[in-house]
Design a protein around this motif. Structure first.
Motif, PDB file in Angstrom:
ATOM      1  N   THR A 117      12.656 -13.069   3.459  1.00  0.00           N
ATOM      2  CA  THR A 117      13.769 -13.511   2.627  1.00  0.00           C
ATOM      3  C   THR A 117      13.661 -13.011   1.197  1.00  0.00           C
ATOM      4  OG1 THR A 117      13.954 -15.493   3.992  1.00  0.00           O
ATOM      5  CG2 THR A 117      15.053 -15.547   1.867  1.00  0.00           C
ATOM      6  N   LYS A 118      12.465 -13.093   0.611  1.00  0.00           N
ATOM      7  CA  LYS A 118      12.298 -12.678  -0.783  1.00  0.00           C
ATOM      8  C   LYS A 118      12.570 -11.189  -0.969  1.00  0.00           C
ATOM      9  CE  LYS A 118       9.113 -16.252  -2.344  1.00  0.00           C
ATOM     10  NZ  LYS A 118       7.793 -16.550  -2.886  1.00  0.00           N
ATOM     11  N   ILE A 119      12.055 -10.371  -0.061  1.00  0.00           N
ATOM     12  CA  ILE A 119      12.282  -8.917  -0.153  1.00  0.00           C
ATOM     13  C   ILE A 119      13.758  -8.611   0.028  1.00  0.00           C
ATOM     14  CG2 ILE A 119      11.888  -6.709   1.026  1.00  0.00           C
ATOM     15  CD1 ILE A 119       9.554  -7.440  -0.669  1.00  0.00           C
ATOM     16  N   ALA A 120      14.407  -9.253   1.005  1.00  0.00           N
ATOM     17  CA  ALA A 120      15.830  -9.016   1.255  1.00  0.00           C
ATOM     18  C   ALA A 120      16.664  -9.389   0.026  1.00  0.00           C
ATOM     19  CB  ALA A 120      16.290  -9.808   2.470  1.00  0.00           C
ATOM     20  N   GLN A 121      16.343 -10.527  -0.595  1.00  0.00           N
ATOM     21  CA  GLN A 121      17.072 -10.954  -1.783  1.00  0.00           C
ATOM     22  C   GLN A 121      16.830 -10.000  -2.949  1.00  0.00           C
ATOM     23  OE1 GLN A 121      15.635 -14.980  -2.153  1.00  0.00           O
ATOM     24  NE2 GLN A 121      17.278 -15.817  -0.879  1.00  0.00           N
TER      25      GLN A 121
END
Length: 195
Positions: A117-121
């Motif tokens: 999630t963090k990388i995608a965001q």
């Protein structure tokens, strides 16, 4: 350094294509999308990117310039390496990637193996303005993108459509809205623009 390779495809497997040029076989890391396009061809052209690190030289090859450009954009994001970029581009096309970034849809990116999630965001955050300047999307594309992802904009568009507005009107009314807003706020924003 190496712009492209043109030669005989001598070997391919998941994530790898070997192109023979002038008696030398070049191993190119690649996406499943590129492999699906080239695996049945004898002669191929791959647009390449040479990734140089302290310990290695890795050559990446893509069937078209659009996929190469998307790869370069992805690896420009802090924390996103070539492996993660290949994972994303194996799952979605460059145009769908641009649409996900433009609409703030980080959920679709998390479906790729190894993408949290963090990388995608971070990808969406760092590339959103750049993609918005480079890409022009039709209202139909913007309407269908949220519908595929199930985000707040999609729910707001659905709510506005039940009030009798067309998909194009809903998309236009919600353009410029913050995709992280609540569904209620998005509906209010859309109704204000439709009034």
């Amino acid at each position: 350094m190496i712009y492209s390779l043109h030669g005989k495809l001598t070997h391919w497997e998941a994530g790898l294509a070997v192109v023979e040029c002038g008696g030398v076989g070049y191993a190119c890391r690649t996406t499943m999308n590129t492999l699906s396009k080239i695996r049945d061809m004898g002669e191929v052209t791959l647009f390449t990117y040479l990734h140089v690190t302290e310990n290695s030289l890795d050559l990446f090859g893509f069937a078209d310039n659009a996929e190469l450009a998307s790869f370069k954009q992805l690896i420009s994001v802090s924390g996103v390496g070539p492996k993660a970029a290949l994972s994303i581009l194996s799952d979605i096309t460059p145009s769908k990637l641009a649409l996900c970034i433009a609409t703030g849809d980080s959920k679709t990116l998390t479906k790729s193996p190894g993408i949290g999630t963090k990388i995608a965001q971070r990808i969406v955050l760092e590339l959103k303005d750049k993609v918005a300047k480079e890409q022009k999307f039709t209202s139909e594309e913007l309407v269908s993108a949220p519908a595929m992802t199930g985000n707040n904009i999609s729910e707001a568009i659905t709510a506005l459509q039940t009030l009798g507005f067309s998909p194009a009107q809903c998309s236009a009314a919600l353009s410029g809205a913050n995709p992280d807003s609540s569904v209620e706020d998005l509906i209010k924003f859309g109704l204000k623009n439709l009034a």
